[in-house]
Design a protein around this motif. Structure first.
Motif, short mmCIF file in Angstrom:
data_model
loop_
_atom_site.label_atom_id
_atom_site.label_comp_id
_atom_site.label_asym_id
_atom_site.label_seq_id
_atom_site.Cartn_x
_atom_site.Cartn_y
_atom_site.Cartn_z
N LEU A 109 10.88 6.98 -6.31
CA LEU A 109 11.90 6.16 -6.98
C LEU A 109 13.01 5.57 -5.97
N VAL A 110 12.78 4.27 -5.49
CA VAL A 110 13.67 3.80 -4.55
C VAL A 110 14.72 2.74 -4.94
N GLN A 111 16.06 2.97 -4.82
CA GLN A 111 16.80 2.07 -5.47
C GLN A 111 18.00 1.81 -4.24
N GLY A 112 18.21 0.55 -3.89
CA GLY A 112 19.28 0.43 -2.79
C GLY A 112 20.44 -0.84 -3.22
N VAL A 113 21.45 -0.62 -2.78
CA VAL A 113 22.50 -1.60 -3.16
C VAL A 113 23.12 -2.02 -1.95
N PRO A 157 0.90 -1.36 0.12
CA PRO A 157 0.00 0.05 -0.05
C PRO A 157 0.78 1.15 0.07
N GLU A 158 0.28 2.45 0.11
CA GLU A 158 0.98 3.69 0.32
C GLU A 158 1.68 3.45 1.55
N LEU A 159 2.94 4.06 1.46
CA LEU A 159 3.97 4.07 2.53
C LEU A 159 4.58 5.28 2.98
N GLN A 160 5.06 5.60 3.96
CA GLN A 160 5.90 6.76 4.44
C GLN A 160 7.40 6.52 4.13
N ARG A 161 7.90 7.76 3.51
CA ARG A 161 9.27 7.44 2.96
C ARG A 161 10.09 6.96 4.26
N GLU A 162 10.46 7.70 5.19
CA GLU A 162 11.63 7.43 6.01
C GLU A 162 11.45 6.05 6.72
N PRO A 163 10.06 5.75 7.24
CA PRO A 163 9.85 4.29 8.07
C PRO A 163 10.34 3.43 7.08
N LEU A 164 10.06 3.45 5.51
CA LEU A 164 10.17 2.38 4.61
C LEU A 164 11.47 2.28 4.64
N LEU A 165 12.35 3.37 4.30
CA LEU A 165 13.74 3.28 4.28
C LEU A 165 14.52 2.53 5.41
N ALA A 166 13.99 2.83 6.71
CA ALA A 166 14.41 2.21 7.81
C ALA A 166 14.33 0.60 8.01
N LEU A 174 13.52 -1.26 5.13
CA LEU A 174 14.29 -1.73 4.03
C LEU A 174 15.84 -2.28 4.53
N ALA A 175 16.34 -1.05 5.10
CA ALA A 175 17.96 -1.40 5.62
C ALA A 175 17.78 -2.38 6.65
N GLU A 176 16.71 -2.72 7.51
CA GLU A 176 16.72 -3.78 8.54
C GLU A 176 16.48 -5.00 7.75
N LEU A 177 15.96 -5.22 6.39
CA LEU A 177 15.63 -6.36 5.79
C LEU A 177 17.05 -6.78 5.24
N VAL A 178 17.66 -5.64 4.70
CA VAL A 178 19.09 -6.24 4.30
C VAL A 178 20.05 -6.66 5.29
#
Length: 350
Positions: free
Chosen positions: A302-306, A265-274, A276-280
């Motif tokens: 647009l989100v891109q993570g390596v 669903p729709e998501l807030q930017r900062e909580p999502l990035l945090a 995703l960083a935990e999932l990595v």
């Protein structure tokens, strides 16, 4: 006098190294050159194609897609599907050779470049095209951190520090194969590394490539086009002599890599990035990319993570009539979609 063959530039490099950014830079500065683009995406979702379209490539002034300007190969690595898809695309381009000055081919981050270059030896393709150069883009900060490096000590140290990494990582071999096919190596993102780290990465790369292969530094793929195009290497003529880990592995595939998509669903930017960083940290995730619908924002994120590094920016408004939804693609090893979804929603408190 150069032959009438259309020069094709193959851009290869590891996941997140900046290949799409380099393509965008070339196309933004084409100065009237008529360039056909072939984009190959690993997995079933052509997100990279969407990124290219987002900056107006392949669209007319009204935003409508121009047929035949952007070729997206969306079902697997170029080297694995080359006979099924690459050949008919090149036939189409050859039939329109009077309309084309150059071809840009972006390989998947997990592709082996050598079989693709060898495809240009086929008579039907060789009559119309030549490989102007293979450009290998290197993620300088990742290489500086010991990821996919040729230095066994660095790889072993990283393996011991990261339980998710296999000590016999096929990624290491892919990295070496991409360097082994290069006519030009672009050390990208050098602004994100200290001078000593850049020098160490350059030494690492130099040990893998022939002396005549140039190594250049770049920030966000920003290089003069005369450095990137018109190199006249005719790489197909000498590619057979280039070493590869997979020369005798005709049945090679990339089953060890998973590519899966999550609809959210729709998501807030900062909580999502945090989150995703935990999932990595928890899973063997190599790459995350996709589009996020942020509540109250008219533009898509647009989100891109390596690895642990993430980039997120609003790239364009949501198209009229398109449902606002979050689509994220995860590329890695031994990934489970249901597990990732449950963990991500749990981290977001949803």
């Amino acid at each position: 006098m150069h032959t009438a063959k259309i020069p094709a530039t193959i851009v290869t490099g590891f996941l997140g190294s900046g290949k799409t950014t380099l393509l965008r830079h070339i196309l933004d500065n084409a100065n009237g050159q008529r360039i056909a683009v072939i984009v190959n995406e690993f997995g079933e979702l052509g997100i990279d194609g969407d990124i290219l379209k987002g900056c107006g490539i392949g669209c007319d002034e009204a935003g409508n897609e121009r047929e035949g300007q952007l070729y997206e190969l969306a079902n697997g690595c170029m080297c694995c599907t080359v006979q099924e898809e690459f050949f008919p695309v090149m036939q189409q381009l050859a039939a329109r050779r009077q309309d084309i000055d150059a071809v840009l081919i972006e390989t998947s981050g997990l592709a082996l470049p050598k079989p693709l270059v060898q495809a240009f030896q086929w008579p039907e393709i060789a009559n119309a095209f030549t490989v102007d150069a293979v450009i290998t883009v290197v993620d300088t900060p990742a290489a500086a951190a010991g990821q996919f490096a040729a230095n066994p000590g660095a790889v072993d140290a990283q393996r011991q520090a990261d339980p998710n990494l296999d000590h016999e990582s096929p990624l290491h071999e892919l990295f070496e194969d991409q360097l082994g096919a290069a006519d030009l190596v672009v050390l990208n993102k050098t602004d994100l590394s200290a001078a000593a780290e850049v020098a160490a990465v350059e030494a690492l790369v130099r040990a893998e490539v022939p002396a005549e292969v140039k190594i250049v530094h770049a920030r966000q793929g920003q290089l003069p086009l005369q450095v990137l195009l018109g190199l006249g290497k005719a790489a197909e003529a000498h590619i057979d002599a280039r070493p590869s880990h997979h020369d005798h592995d005709e049945d090679h595939d990339h089953d060890e890599f998973d590519a899966l998509q999550l609809e959210l669903p729709e998501l807030q930017r900062e909580p999502l990035l945090a989150a995703l960083a935990e999932l990595v940290q928890r899973h063997a995730i190599l790459r995350i990319k996709g589009f996020v619908a942020v509540p109250g924002k008219p533009m898509r994120l647009l989100v891109q993570g390596v690895g642990k590094r993430f980039d997120a920016h609003f790239d364009r408004p949501w198209p009229a009539g398109q449902a606002r939804s979050t689509r994220l693609v995860f590329i890695g090893q031994q990934l489970d979609a249901a597990q990732l979804r449950a963990e991500l929603l749990g981290l977001l408190g949803l």
